[in-house]
Design a protein around this motif. Structure first.
Motif, PDB file in Angstrom:
ATOM      1  N   MET A   1       0.844  -1.165   0.000  1.00 37.05           N
ATOM      2  CA  MET A   1       0.000   0.000   0.000  1.00 37.05           C
ATOM      3  C   MET A   1       0.897   1.238   0.000  1.00 37.05           C
ATOM      4  O   MET A   1       1.719   1.411   0.879  1.00 37.05           O
ATOM      5  N   ALA A   2       0.744   2.096  -0.985  1.00 35.39           N
ATOM      6  CA  ALA A   2       1.551   3.319  -1.089  1.00 35.39           C
ATOM      7  C   ALA A   2       1.111   4.331  -0.038  1.00 35.39           C
ATOM      8  O   ALA A   2      -0.030   4.330   0.427  1.00 35.39           O
ATOM      9  N   ALA A  55       4.609  10.738  -2.959  1.00 30.66           N
ATOM     10  CA  ALA A  55       4.164   9.365  -2.727  1.00 30.66           C
ATOM     11  C   ALA A  55       5.386   8.458  -2.648  1.00 30.66           C
ATOM     12  O   ALA A  55       6.368   8.649  -3.379  1.00 30.66           O
ATOM     13  N   SER A  94      -2.892   4.641  -0.339  1.00 32.58           N
ATOM     14  CA  SER A  94      -3.571   4.191  -1.555  1.00 32.58           C
ATOM     15  C   SER A  94      -4.460   2.994  -1.208  1.00 32.58           C
ATOM     16  O   SER A  94      -4.167   2.232  -0.293  1.00 32.58           O
ATOM     17  N   ARG A  95      -5.523   2.860  -1.959  1.00 30.11           N
ATOM     18  CA  ARG A  95      -6.431   1.721  -1.748  1.00 30.11           C
ATOM     19  C   ARG A  95      -6.822   1.133  -3.079  1.00 30.11           C
ATOM     20  O   ARG A  95      -6.926   1.775  -4.036  1.00 30.11           O
TER      21      ARG A  95
END
Length: 95
Positions: A1-2, A55, A94-95
């Motif tokens: 996950m970012a 990110a 992020s998702r």
């Protein structure tokens, strides 16, 4: 996950260009950190705010990279000598 962030900075008008130059220096350093995905330096059309984005592959990568930013005088908390009010920082997954 970012893991990412969006930060709104409010430099004094007379310091806008200097603040943007400094933000780009930090962004350039970020590009060389492990887990780096993206970085951006934006200015709102009314030039009231500079918006920085970034990110990383993980929160741990972001935290490691933020140490480099702190050494350069950039920090996600507080206020720099160029800013007229505290910045607003939002962290994202992020998702």
């Amino acid at each position: 996950m970012a893991f990412g962030f969006v930060a709104f900075h409010y430099p004094a008008r007379e310091h806008l260009d200097e603040f943007v130059r400094e933000a780009h220096k930090v962004a350039d350093a970020a590009r060389h950190q492990p887990g780096f995905l993206s970085v951006g330096v934006w200015v709102t059309p009314d030039e009231d705010a500079v918006v920085t984005t970034g990110a990383y592959e993980s929160e741990a990568d972001f935290l490691a990279a933020s140490r480099v930013g702190r050494e350069m005088g950039a920090t996600p908390d507080g206020i720099s000598d160029l800013e007229i009010r505290p910045r607003e920082v939002h962290f994202l997954f992020s998702r």
